[in-house]
Design a protein around this motif. Structure first.
Motif, PDB file in Angstrom:
ATOM      1  N   GLU A   1       3.058   8.350  -7.121  1.00  0.00           N
ATOM      2  CA  GLU A   1       3.797   7.566  -8.109  1.00  0.00           C
ATOM      3  C   GLU A   1       3.190   7.679  -9.511  1.00  0.00           C
ATOM      4  OE1 GLU A   1       6.621   6.385  -7.720  1.00  0.00           O
ATOM      5  OE2 GLU A   1       6.785   6.451  -5.546  1.00  0.00           O
ATOM      6  N   ASP A   2       1.982   8.203  -9.592  1.00  0.00           N
ATOM      7  CA  ASP A   2       1.319   8.322 -10.883  1.00  0.00           C
ATOM      8  C   ASP A   2       1.470   9.699 -11.512  1.00  0.00           C
ATOM      9  OD1 ASP A   2       0.326   5.711 -10.656  1.00  0.00           O
ATOM     10  OD2 ASP A   2      -1.387   6.410  -9.463  1.00  0.00           O
TER      11      ASP A   2
ATOM     12  N   GLN B   1       9.059   8.826 -12.390  1.00  0.00           N
ATOM     13  CA  GLN B   1       8.820   7.627 -11.611  1.00  0.00           C
ATOM     14  C   GLN B   1      10.088   6.785 -11.473  1.00  0.00           C
ATOM     15  OE1 GLN B   1       6.266   8.662 -13.904  1.00  0.00           O
ATOM     16  NE2 GLN B   1       5.389   9.524 -12.048  1.00  0.00           N
TER      17      GLN B   1
ATOM     18  N   ASP C   1      13.296   4.625  -9.434  1.00  0.00           N
ATOM     19  CA  ASP C   1      14.437   5.030  -8.616  1.00  0.00           C
ATOM     20  C   ASP C   1      15.208   6.122  -9.338  1.00  0.00           C
ATOM     21  OD1 ASP C   1      13.779   3.105  -6.754  1.00  0.00           O
ATOM     22  OD2 ASP C   1      15.176   1.613  -7.538  1.00  0.00           O
TER      23      ASP C   1
ATOM     24  N   THR D   1      12.268   6.126  -5.118  1.00  0.00           N
ATOM     25  CA  THR D   1      10.992   6.488  -5.709  1.00  0.00           C
ATOM     26  C   THR D   1      10.443   7.712  -4.983  1.00  0.00           C
ATOM     27  OG1 THR D   1       9.705   5.141  -4.181  1.00  0.00           O
ATOM     28  CG2 THR D   1      10.528   4.060  -6.199  1.00  0.00           C
ATOM     29  N   LEU D   2       9.393   8.306  -5.534  1.00  0.00           N
ATOM     30  CA  LEU D   2       8.762   9.442  -4.858  1.00  0.00           C
ATOM     31  C   LEU D   2       8.196   9.032  -3.507  1.00  0.00           C
ATOM     32  CD1 LEU D   2       6.917  11.343  -7.736  1.00  0.00           C
ATOM     33  CD2 LEU D   2       8.806  12.198  -6.340  1.00  0.00           C
ATOM     34  N   SER D   3       7.638   7.831  -3.419  1.00  0.00           N
ATOM     35  CA  SER D   3       7.097   7.364  -2.133  1.00  0.00           C
ATOM     36  C   SER D   3       8.209   7.193  -1.099  1.00  0.00           C
ATOM     37  CB  SER D   3       6.341   6.038  -2.324  1.00  0.00           C
ATOM     38  OG  SER D   3       5.191   6.233  -3.108  1.00  0.00           O
ATOM     39  N   GLU D   4       9.338   6.662  -1.540  1.00  0.00           N
ATOM     40  CA  GLU D   4      10.465   6.526  -0.613  1.00  0.00           C
ATOM     41  C   GLU D   4      10.989   7.898  -0.186  1.00  0.00           C
ATOM     42  OE1 GLU D   4      12.649   2.364  -1.777  1.00  0.00           O
ATOM     43  OE2 GLU D   4      12.826   4.014  -3.192  1.00  0.00           O
TER      44      GLU D   4
END
Length: 320
Positions: free
Chosen positions: A220-221, A234, A236, A267-270
């Protein structure tokens, strides 16, 4: 005139045009801005001939999600010998939290069936066509947008076994002729060394979001080319990602976004969670936002966030 000459060519997005308008207003940067973002700079005018002359590798001829609340609809599939493409639409959440994605599970019997193509059959800067135009020109049965290599001048770009650019700058993804993929540091190698090791295609965008079957920490960074004409990745966003489940077994995902009630984006994590839920052991983020497009069997299957396709410089595809 037949062929490409009859296709309507599209220019860059309104977002970049708006950014250029602000630059032009400053006067001193006008010529630079026009040259950098609007004027085509063709480095290779006939990619097909270039690959035929330089290729050292013979090319081949030619369902679920981890979210228990997701609605899964199998749209269609395609089979050619031992190669298969299964396309699935997945919708999860509700209201403003709805996420709609398209998943293509692709199994090939030869890794060189995963191919790349450039807009207008040319390589350089600011040369664009829509994903569907490039796909149709190359008789693709399936395609996604690539890494938008025409937006930048850095990175290692190897396509269909041929070197186009050798200026390592970031974390890349390499597709090998034996069917596996690897995340690698572009600055620690050269394009020629990669080709000698069996690399068939590279992508230069990122970041890698899944490695060794686990979500990568700190994604996310990450900032990717946050210069004029681009922005933070970053939050949605519409997304495009590619992953591998096993040798010659790939998964391609496009998540729609910026459309409340239909799909907010992720997000990238999702996105990484989606890829691990599909069984990807390695996954890599590609150009997203208005570029995110999936094409199958003659049509665009998702809903690009611009209200229509945005021009891009390159695609990954499987020929029909």
């Amino acid at each position: 005139m037949p062929g490409r000459g009859r296709r309507r060519r599209r220019v860059r997005t309104a977002i970049i045009a708006g950014g250029l308008a602000m630059l032009l207003a400053t006067g001193g940067t006008a010529a630079w801005a026009v040259d950098r973002f609007l004027i085509e700079h063709v480095e290779i005018s006939d990619v097909s001939a270039y690959e035929a002359e330089n290729s050292t590798t013979s090319s081949a001829a030619s369902d679920s999600t981890s979210d228990d609340t997701a609605a899964v609809t199998t749209a269609t599939s395609y089979t050619d010998g031992d190669s298969t493409i299964s396309l699935t639409k997945v919708t999860s959440g509700s209201g403003s939290d709805t996420v709609t994605s398209y998943v293509a599970d692709v199994v090939v019997d030869d890794a060189t069936q995963i191919r790349s193509a450039f807009a207008k059959d040319q390589f350089g800067e600011n040369i664009t066509e829509t994903t569907s135009e490039i796909a149709a020109d190359n008789e693709a049965i399936f395609a996604i947008n690539g890494d938008y290599c025409g937006f930048r001048t850095t990175g290692i770009e190897i396509r269909n076994g041929v070197v186009y650019r050798d200026d390592g700058a970031r974390e890349g993804l390499a597709f090998y002729t034996d069917g596996h993929v690897e995340v690698y540091d572009e600055t620690a190698t050269t394009a020629d060394d990669l080709v000698a090791a069996g690399v068939w295609n590279t992508l230069s965008f990122g970041p890698a979001i899944v490695e060794d079957g686990s979500v990568v920490d700190g994604i996310e960074d990450v900032e990717v080319d946050t210069n004029v004409g681009n922005h933070s990745i970053q939050g949605d966003q519409p997304r495009t990602a590619v992953g591998i489940i096993d040798d010659n077994h790939y998964v391609f995902v496009v998540v729609d976004g910026r459309d409340e009630g239909y799909s907010r984006g992720v997000t990238l994590s999702e996105l990484a969670d989606i890829m691990t839920g599909l069984g990807a052991t390695t996954a890599y983020n590609l150009d997203g936002g208005g570029s995110s497009t999936m094409y199958f069997n003659g049509e665009v299957v998702n809903q690009p966030s611009n209200g229509g396709e945005r021009g891009t410089s390159d695609i990954l595809y499987v020929a029909g």
